[in-house]
Scaffold this motif. Structure first.
Motif, PDB file in Angstrom:
ATOM      1  N   ASP A 278      12.367 -20.149  24.400  1.00 21.54           N
ATOM      2  CA  ASP A 278      11.129 -20.939  24.396  1.00 21.54           C
ATOM      3  C   ASP A 278      11.443 -22.432  24.363  1.00 21.54           C
ATOM      4  OD1 ASP A 278       9.868 -18.538  24.368  1.00 21.54           O
ATOM      5  OD2 ASP A 278       9.132 -18.674  22.299  1.00 21.54           O
ATOM      6  N   LEU A 281      12.739 -23.560  27.907  1.00 27.55           N
ATOM      7  CA  LEU A 281      11.657 -23.660  28.886  1.00 27.55           C
ATOM      8  C   LEU A 281      10.825 -24.917  28.646  1.00 27.55           C
ATOM      9  CD1 LEU A 281      10.475 -19.925  28.980  1.00 27.55           C
ATOM     10  CD2 LEU A 281      11.764 -21.144  30.737  1.00 27.55           C
ATOM     11  N   GLU A 282      10.569 -25.221  27.392  1.00 26.53           N
ATOM     12  CA  GLU A 282       9.806 -26.426  27.058  1.00 26.53           C
ATOM     13  C   GLU A 282      10.618 -27.679  27.343  1.00 26.53           C
ATOM     14  OE1 GLU A 282       6.635 -28.761  25.522  1.00 26.53           O
ATOM     15  OE2 GLU A 282       6.718 -26.628  26.054  1.00 26.53           O
ATOM     16  N   GLN A 284      12.982 -28.168  29.571  1.00 25.68           N
ATOM     17  CA  GLN A 284      13.156 -28.425  31.001  1.00 25.68           C
ATOM     18  C   GLN A 284      11.849 -28.310  31.785  1.00 25.68           C
ATOM     19  OE1 GLN A 284      16.535 -26.527  32.822  1.00 25.68           O
ATOM     20  NE2 GLN A 284      17.745 -26.556  30.939  1.00 25.68           N
ATOM     21  N   MET A 286       9.851 -25.753  32.418  1.00 21.84           N
ATOM     22  CA  MET A 286       9.892 -24.597  33.322  1.00 21.84           C
ATOM     23  C   MET A 286       9.073 -23.454  32.751  1.00 21.84           C
ATOM     24  SD  MET A 286      11.740 -25.303  35.992  1.00 21.84           S
ATOM     25  CE  MET A 286      12.921 -26.549  36.526  1.00 21.84           C
ATOM     26  N   ARG A 287       8.656 -22.540  33.616  1.00 27.38           N
ATOM     27  CA  ARG A 287       7.939 -21.349  33.185  1.00 27.38           C
ATOM     28  C   ARG A 287       8.769 -20.086  33.356  1.00 27.38           C
ATOM     29  NH1 ARG A 287       1.680 -22.056  35.378  1.00 27.38           N
ATOM     30  NH2 ARG A 287       1.203 -24.003  34.226  1.00 27.38           N
ATOM     31  N   ASP A 288       9.700 -20.116  34.290  1.00 25.90           N
ATOM     32  CA  ASP A 288      10.522 -18.940  34.580  1.00 25.90           C
ATOM     33  C   ASP A 288      11.975 -19.228  34.211  1.00 25.90           C
ATOM     34  OD1 ASP A 288      11.822 -16.707  35.622  1.00 25.90           O
ATOM     35  OD2 ASP A 288      10.488 -16.584  37.351  1.00 25.90           O
ATOM     36  N   PRO A 289      12.608 -18.370  33.410  1.00 26.65           N
ATOM     37  CA  PRO A 289      14.006 -18.622  33.001  1.00 26.65           C
ATOM     38  C   PRO A 289      14.992 -18.683  34.154  1.00 26.65           C
ATOM     39  CG  PRO A 289      12.996 -16.946  31.613  1.00 26.65           C
ATOM     40  CD  PRO A 289      12.046 -17.193  32.725  1.00 26.65           C
ATOM     41  N   LEU A 292      16.069 -22.205  35.192  1.00 27.97           N
ATOM     42  CA  LEU A 292      16.655 -23.108  34.205  1.00 27.97           C
ATOM     43  C   LEU A 292      18.003 -23.651  34.668  1.00 27.97           C
ATOM     44  CD1 LEU A 292      15.897 -21.264  30.829  1.00 27.97           C
ATOM     45  CD2 LEU A 292      14.889 -23.418  31.614  1.00 27.97           C
TER      46      LEU A 292
END
Length: 520
Positions: A278, A281-282, A284, A286-289, A292
């Protein structure tokens, strides 16, 4: 010129010998006068102001009473070293070692409590049994068991501890405590009377160190004299996995009204605690790992502390595995001695197994999304220890020391604003929760702190007036001067004209520079 003349010239020869002393005269040895110590005295105030409307105001100072003034603070120098003689340089280790020392050798210290600054200084009220003491202290690994395992699997936790013990065995530290100085408590009273000296500054420093130690025992993050507690109500999100954390600054001050404790609201920035994925994702955005940037993630996560379930033990991140935890990724394979499988010699057979297989098949831990993600490395570079990403949670109160973006700074300033009534409420809660009355070192020197804000007399000064170009004076409204429908003076007009002309010249020069660059 002969040699005798050269020697007498003084250019290169030595000085002539001194004349002989009379037989009845004894030489006296010259002695240098000791340097006079400069007494630091506060600048005398000529008088008190009288202009303005008098009002009573509350300040964020709390009156302090010192019951013991005849005693002394004893200052001791602390030296920490490993068993092989190497000095201890790591931050945070000193407090753990000294807490263990106080727990183990309380009788050797005559039951005295002390205030430790976390580095090389220790203070007591009254002397220790000896001017020099040495103690061996055995300290377990810095990881901690914060709470019970959520699944209640005690045997699994014990196995985890055994693994941890093999990775980080207990360390022995040598602690030397040597007497350094004696600080009279009377120096505090002298400072309140205007007779400030080096001792008074040292005495106030000792009191501040006691506050820091008290906050450290409560699990607070220490940033100089500011203390931050793990409470979600103190957090505010400023973006990219960074939180603003509200805390409190507190220090003792010598004032005209006596000794007081100054408390104010303080703010620092920390990493967002919680699941590591979590946070990434926050961080960078992003919503999808799968999108990353793992090289960036490796740099951000390095040296952060994580809590691993189900054992709830803490580890420091040393890196990431190069590939995912799935079986197809050879980098995540490791050799594992399986006791249930033995070879011809009766020894446990070593098998190749992936991190994913080990946790799912042998640890019986279900992994929802870690199979396609890199693993967290909590071991050493040459001897890695991989843990699936979803089992790791970032520990709270880890300070963020990188530069904030413009948006983050603006967000932090905006969300840190407070009205006076709200700030007073928070300061009252902070003083109550600090419970300084339970601090044993403060009690031993007779320090008690009032819970009421100090009331002082203030004055509201009249706002300065401004005279316009027509000679008429006008006062500000709502904290500002409105120049609409006002006649400017000659000097104001001249200033505005010069600014306008200089801007035109600068603009023409810029155009000429652009034309020259374009021609070239």
């Amino acid at each position: 010129m002969d040699s005798s003349e050269k020697e007498g010239s003084g250019a290169t020869g030595s000085l002539p010998p001194p004349p002989p002393l009379p037989p009845n005269v004894a030489p006296i040895k010259a002695e240098c006068e000791p340097a006079k110590k400069v007494l630091r005295v506060p600048m005398a105030r000529k008088g008190l102001g009288s202009k303005g409307q008098k009002i009573s105001i509350l300040t964020n100072h709390f009156k302090v009473n010192v019951g013991t003034v005849d005693g002394h603070f004893f200052h001791y120098s602390v030296s920490l070293s490993y068993e092989d003689g190497r000095p201890v340089v790591g931050k945070g280790v000193g407090r753990k070692v000294m807490d263990k020392l106080h727990e183990t050798y309380s009788s050797e210290l005559a039951g005295k409590d002390f205030a430790y600054d976390g580095e090389k200084s220790l203070f007591t009220v009254g002397p220790l049994p000896s001017t020099k003491l040495e103690f061996p202290v055995v300290l377990e690994d810095v990881t901690s068991d914060r709470s019970a395992s959520p699944d209640g699997n005690e045997s699994q936790k014990e196995r985890e501890r055994k693994i941890l013990g093999r990775m980080h065995p207990p360390k022995t530290f040598n602690v030397e405590i040597s007497f350094a100085a004696k600080i009279p408590m009377q120096a505090i009273q002298n400072a309140l009377r205007g007779q400030e000296s080096g001792n008074s500054q040292e005495a106030l420093r000792v009191l501040d160190i006691i506050l820091r130690q008290h906050a450290a025992k409560r699990g607070c993050l220490l940033v100089r004299q500011s203390f931050f507690q793990d409470d979600e109500n103190n957090y505010t999100n400023i973006g990219r996995g960074v939180l603003g954390c509200r805390g409190f600054h507190s220090s003792f001050r010598a004032t005209q009204g006596g000794l007081s404790l100054n408390i104010d609201v303080s703010t620092t920035v920390i990493f967002q605690p919680g699941p590591v994925l979590d946070f990434l994702l926050e961080n960078q955005n992003m919503r999808d790992p799968q999108y990353l940037d793992w090289s960036k993630a490796k740099r951000v996560l390095k040296n952060l502390r994580v809590e691993v379930r189900p054992s709830n033990l803490e580890y420091k991140i040393t890196g990431l595995s190069d590939l995912s935890a799935k079986i197809r990724c050879m980098i995540s394979r490791f050799s594992w001695k399986q006791k249930s499988m033995k070879n011809e010699n009766g020894e446990a057979e070593t098998v190749e197994i992936t991190v994913y297989e080990y946790f799912v098949t042998h640890r019986k831990i279900q992994l929802a999304y870690s199979a396609d993600l890199p693993c967290i490395n909590v071991g050493k570079p040459k001897r890695p220890t991989y843990i699936p990403l979803e089992l790791c949670t970032l520990v709270s109160l880890q300070r963020y020391t990188k530069a904030l973006s413009t948006f983050q700074r603006a967000s932090l300033v905006e969300k840190s604003r407070q009205k006076p009534q709200e700030r007073m409420r928070l300061l009252s809660i902070a003083l109550h929760n600090s419970n300084y009355g339970a601090e044993p070192v403060l009690r031993s020197c007779g320090v008690s702190i009032s819970s009421n804000f100090t009331q002082v007399e203030g004055r509201i000064l009249p706002p300065p007036g401004i005279i316009a170009g027509d000679g008429k004076a006008f006062a500000p409204k709502n904290g500002r001067w409105n120049f609409n429908n006002k006649v400017y003076s000659f000097f104001a007009f001249a200033a505005f004209y010069l600014i306008y002309v200089s801007s035109l010249v600068s603009q023409q020069f810029s155009y000429a520079f652009i034309e020259i660059c374009g021609a070239n």
